[in-house]
Write an enzyme that holds these catalytic residues in place. Structure first.
Site, short mmCIF file in Angstrom:
data_model
loop_
_atom_site.label_atom_id
_atom_site.label_comp_id
_atom_site.label_asym_id
_atom_site.label_seq_id
_atom_site.Cartn_x
_atom_site.Cartn_y
_atom_site.Cartn_z
N SER A 149 15.97 33.81 39.60
CA SER A 149 16.95 33.82 40.69
C SER A 149 18.07 34.78 40.31
O SER A 149 18.30 35.02 39.11
CB SER A 149 17.54 32.42 40.89
OG SER A 149 18.65 32.46 41.76
N TYR A 162 19.91 23.78 37.37
CA TYR A 162 19.14 24.84 38.03
C TYR A 162 19.48 26.20 37.42
O TYR A 162 18.59 26.98 37.06
CB TYR A 162 19.47 24.83 39.53
CG TYR A 162 18.76 25.91 40.33
CD1 TYR A 162 17.48 25.70 40.81
CD2 TYR A 162 19.38 27.13 40.60
CE1 TYR A 162 16.83 26.69 41.55
CE2 TYR A 162 18.74 28.12 41.33
CZ TYR A 162 17.47 27.89 41.81
OH TYR A 162 16.82 28.87 42.54
N1 LIG Z 1 15.57 30.08 48.51
C1 LIG Z 1 16.37 30.84 47.78
O1 LIG Z 1 17.40 31.32 48.25
C2 LIG Z 1 16.01 31.13 46.34
C3 LIG Z 1 16.85 32.00 45.63
C4 LIG Z 1 16.54 32.29 44.32
C5 LIG Z 1 15.42 31.73 43.73
N2 LIG Z 1 14.61 30.87 44.43
C6 LIG Z 1 13.44 30.31 43.74
O2 LIG Z 1 12.27 30.55 44.50
C7 LIG Z 1 11.28 29.59 44.17
C8 LIG Z 1 10.70 29.01 45.45
O3 LIG Z 1 11.72 28.29 46.11
P1 LIG Z 1 11.88 28.20 47.70
O4 LIG Z 1 13.26 28.57 48.00
O5 LIG Z 1 10.76 28.86 48.36
O6 LIG Z 1 11.82 26.59 47.84
P2 LIG Z 1 10.93 25.58 48.71
O7 LIG Z 1 11.49 24.24 48.40
O8 LIG Z 1 10.84 26.00 50.13
O9 LIG Z 1 9.47 25.71 48.05
C9 LIG Z 1 9.19 25.21 46.76
C10 LIG Z 1 7.80 24.62 46.73
O10 LIG Z 1 7.56 24.17 45.38
C11 LIG Z 1 6.86 22.95 45.46
N3 LIG Z 1 7.03 22.16 44.24
C12 LIG Z 1 8.10 21.41 43.88
N4 LIG Z 1 7.86 20.74 42.75
C13 LIG Z 1 6.60 21.09 42.36
C14 LIG Z 1 5.76 20.71 41.28
N5 LIG Z 1 6.18 19.83 40.35
N6 LIG Z 1 4.53 21.26 41.19
C15 LIG Z 1 4.09 22.13 42.13
N7 LIG Z 1 4.82 22.51 43.19
C16 LIG Z 1 6.06 21.99 43.31
C17 LIG Z 1 7.44 22.26 46.68
O11 LIG Z 1 6.55 21.25 47.16
C18 LIG Z 1 7.63 23.42 47.65
O12 LIG Z 1 6.51 23.55 48.50
C19 LIG Z 1 11.98 28.54 43.29
O13 LIG Z 1 11.66 28.79 41.93
C20 LIG Z 1 13.44 28.82 43.56
O14 LIG Z 1 14.25 28.43 42.49
C21 LIG Z 1 14.90 30.56 45.73
#
Ligand SMILES: NC(=O)c1ccc[n+]([C@@H]2O[C@H](COP(=O)([O-])OP(=O)(O)OC[C@H]3O[C@@H](n4cnc5c(N)ncnc54)[C@H](O)[C@@H]3O)[C@@H](O)[C@H]2O)c1
Length: 289
Positions: A149, A162
Site C-alpha cells: 500500500s 495495517y
Molecule cells: N482499497 C484500497 O484503497 C487499498 C489501498 C492500498 C492497499 N490495498 C490492499 O489491496 C488488497 C486488496 O484489498 P481491497 O481493497 O481490494 O479489499 P477487499 O476487502 O475488497 O478485498 C479483500 C479480499 O480478501 C479476502 N480475504 C480476507 N481475508 C482472507 C483470508 N484470510 N484468506 C483469503 N482471502 C481473504 C476478502 O474475503 C476479500 O474478498 C489488500 O491487501 C489491501 O490492503 C487496498
C-alpha cells in the site's frame, strides 16, 4: 518491453490471485483473464470467488474459484498443491488478500493482532513459500507480486497493525527481489502500492469498541467512496507494470512519489513522527499552531 504490450507475455499462463473475490483482487483476476491467462480466483469467501469466476467465464475468459485462508500456512500449501495438479505451472502469483483493523494498538485484542498480521504479512510469506519452489523448478519466466500500500511508505495512527504490515510487505518484497536475483531464478518480483481504491476493505474492517475507531473507519470508508478508483481500473493500471517487470507498482504515481519523498525526508533528517496537515484535518484533529 513497453508497458502497452507487456501484458502479451502473460497470455497462456496460470495466475493465482488471493483475495480475488472482491475489490483489487477481483479486478486483477478480470484483467489477467482478459490478457489470456487461466485464472485461479482464491478467497476465503468462496461464494464471492465463485461469482467472480462465473462472471469472467461468462465474458469468455477462464477462471476457477478456490477457497483459501491465507492466514493458514496449511491452507496455502493445499491451494498450491491443488493448483499445480489441476492447472500445471503457475506463472503469476499475486499475494493480494489483506484486511483493515482499526483502533489504538493497546486496545486491539491479541486475536485482532494475530489475524491482521497473519493475513497481511504471513499470507504473502507463505504464498511465496508454497508456490515459488515449483515456479522456479519449472524454469519458465514468472511473476510474483505482493499487494502492499502507499500506507507502507507512511504513518497512520489507529491503523497501526495495517500500516506496519504494509511496511513489512515492502521490506519483504525488496529482499525477495534480491533473493530471486541471487538464485538466478527468472522470477520478477513486484511490490504493489495502491492508492485509494473503492472496495469493501474498510466496511469489512474490524474495530475496537471505542467510538474513535468506528469514526475513523467511517471517515476512511467515505474517503474511498469519494476518491477511490474502481478495483477494475486499479488492476488495469497495475497488471501491465507487473508484466513489464517493474518493482514499484502504483495506481496513483503522483501520490506514491509524494509519499516516498516524504519518507525519504523524514528519515534523512531523523525527524519525529508527524502527520501532514491535511491528514490531521481529515481526522478531525484541531490544528493549533
Ligand atoms: N482499497 C484500497 O484503497 C487499498 C489501498 C492500498 C492497499 N490495498 C490492499 O489491496 C488488497 C486488496 O484489498 P481491497 O481493497 O481490494 O479489499 P477487499 O476487502 O475488497 O478485498 C479483500 C479480499 O480478501 C479476502 N480475504 C480476507 N481475508 C482472507 C483470508 N484470510 N484468506 C483469503 N482471502 C481473504 C476478502 O474475503 C476479500 O474478498 C489488500 O491487501 C489491501 O490492503 C487496498
Amino acid at each position: 518491453m513497453g508497458m502497452s504490450n507487456s501484458l502479451e507475455q502473460l497470455a497462456g499462463g496460470v495466475a493465482v490471485i488471493t483475495g480475488a473475490g472482491s475489490g483489487i483482487g477481483e479486478g486483477l483476476a478480470r484483467v489477467a483473464a482478459e490478457a489470456g491467462m487461466r485464472v485461479v480466483v482464491a478467497d476465503i469467501a468462496l461464494e464471492r470467488a465463485e461469482q467472480v469466476a462465473q462472471s469472467i467465464c461468462e465474458g469468455g475468459g477462464e477462471a476457477h474459484p478456490l477457497r483459501v485462508d491465507v492466514s493458514s500456512a496449511g491452507s496455502i500449501d493445499a491451494l498450491a498443491a491443488a493448483v499445480h495438479e489441476r492447472f500445471g505451472d503457475v506463472t503469476l502469483l499475486i499475494d493480494n488478500a489483506g484486511v483493515e483493523t482499526l483502533g489504538y494498538s493497546w486496545e486491539l485484542s491479541a486475536e485482532q493482532w494475530d489475524r491482521t498480521l497473519n493475513i497481511n504479512i504471513h499470507g504473502a510469506i507463505h504464498g511465496v513459500r508454497a508456490f515459488a519452489p515449483r515456479m522456479i523448478a519449472c524454469g519458465k519466466p514468472a511473476w510474483i507480486a505482493n499487494t502492499a500500500s502507499i500506507g507502507g511508505l507512511g504513518m497512520m495512527p489507529i491503523q497501526t497493525s495495517y500500516i506496519l504490515s504494509k511496511h513489512a510487505l515492502i521490506s519483504y518484497s525488496e529482499c525477495l527481489f534480491l533473493e530471486m536475483q541471487l538464485a538466478g531464478a527468472p522470477i520478477a518480483v513486484s511490490a504493489i502500492l495502491p492508492g485509494p481504491v473503492a472496495t469493501r476493505i474498510f466496511s469489512d474492517g474490524s474495530t475496537t469498541t471505542d467510538s474513535g475507531s468506528e469514526a475513523h473507519r467511517s471517515m476512511m470508508n467515505a474517503m474511498l467512496e469519494a476518491d477511490g478508483i474502481s478495483g477494475y481500473e486499479a488492476a488495469r493500471r497495475i497488471l501491465p507494470q507487473i508484466a513489464a517487470g517493474e518493482f514499484w507498482v502504483s495506481t496513483h504515481p503522483e501520490i506514491t512519489r509524494q509519499m516516498a519523498t516524504g519518507r525519504a525526508q523524514h528519515l534523512s533528517t531523523l525527524s519525529k513522527p508527524a502527520l501532514p496537515e491535511e491528514v490531521l484535518q481529515s481526522m478531525g484533529l484541531s490544528v493549533d499552531s
